[in-house]
Design a protein around this motif. Structure first.
Motif, short mmCIF file in Angstrom:
data_model
loop_
_atom_site.label_atom_id
_atom_site.label_comp_id
_atom_site.label_asym_id
_atom_site.label_seq_id
_atom_site.Cartn_x
_atom_site.Cartn_y
_atom_site.Cartn_z
N ASN A 192 71.29 50.34 37.30
CA ASN A 192 71.03 49.26 38.40
C ASN A 192 71.77 49.68 39.62
O ASN A 192 70.91 49.51 40.65
N GLU A 193 72.48 50.70 39.70
CA GLU A 193 72.58 51.70 41.05
C GLU A 193 71.38 52.18 41.73
O GLU A 193 71.20 52.00 42.63
N GLY A 194 70.68 52.74 40.67
CA GLY A 194 69.37 53.38 41.26
C GLY A 194 68.58 52.28 41.42
O GLY A 194 67.83 52.47 42.52
N LYS A 195 68.23 51.25 41.06
CA LYS A 195 67.56 50.23 41.60
C LYS A 195 67.80 49.78 42.83
O LYS A 195 66.87 49.48 43.63
N VAL A 196 69.15 49.70 43.04
CA VAL A 196 69.78 49.20 44.28
C VAL A 196 69.41 50.11 45.36
O VAL A 196 68.84 49.88 46.49
N ASP A 197 69.70 51.42 45.17
CA ASP A 197 69.14 52.51 45.81
C ASP A 197 67.60 52.48 46.44
O ASP A 197 67.38 52.78 47.45
#
Length: 58
Positions: A33-38
């Motif tokens: 999810n953090e990767g998607k947000v980035d």
């Protein structure tokens, strides 16, 4: 848009993609999810730069 900003936003987007893929591979939802947000943040920043260029007539 300056070349350095374009490169930074591209690197941020790619780093997000790496995080997302790593999270997928390890089953780590937070990392995925953090990767998607980035990735989304980088795309928004790039769009903002393009909008500024359009307004300035570049």
């Amino acid at each position: 848009m300056s070349t350095s900003k374009k490169a930074k936003h591209t690197v941020d987007r790619l780093a997000g993609r790496v995080k997302e893929n790593l999270g997928e591979a390890t089953g780590n939802e937070r990392l995925r999810n953090e990767g998607k947000v980035d990735q989304v943040k980088a795309r928004i920043k790039m769009s903002g730069e393009r909008l500024k260029d359009a307004v300035r007539g570049r």
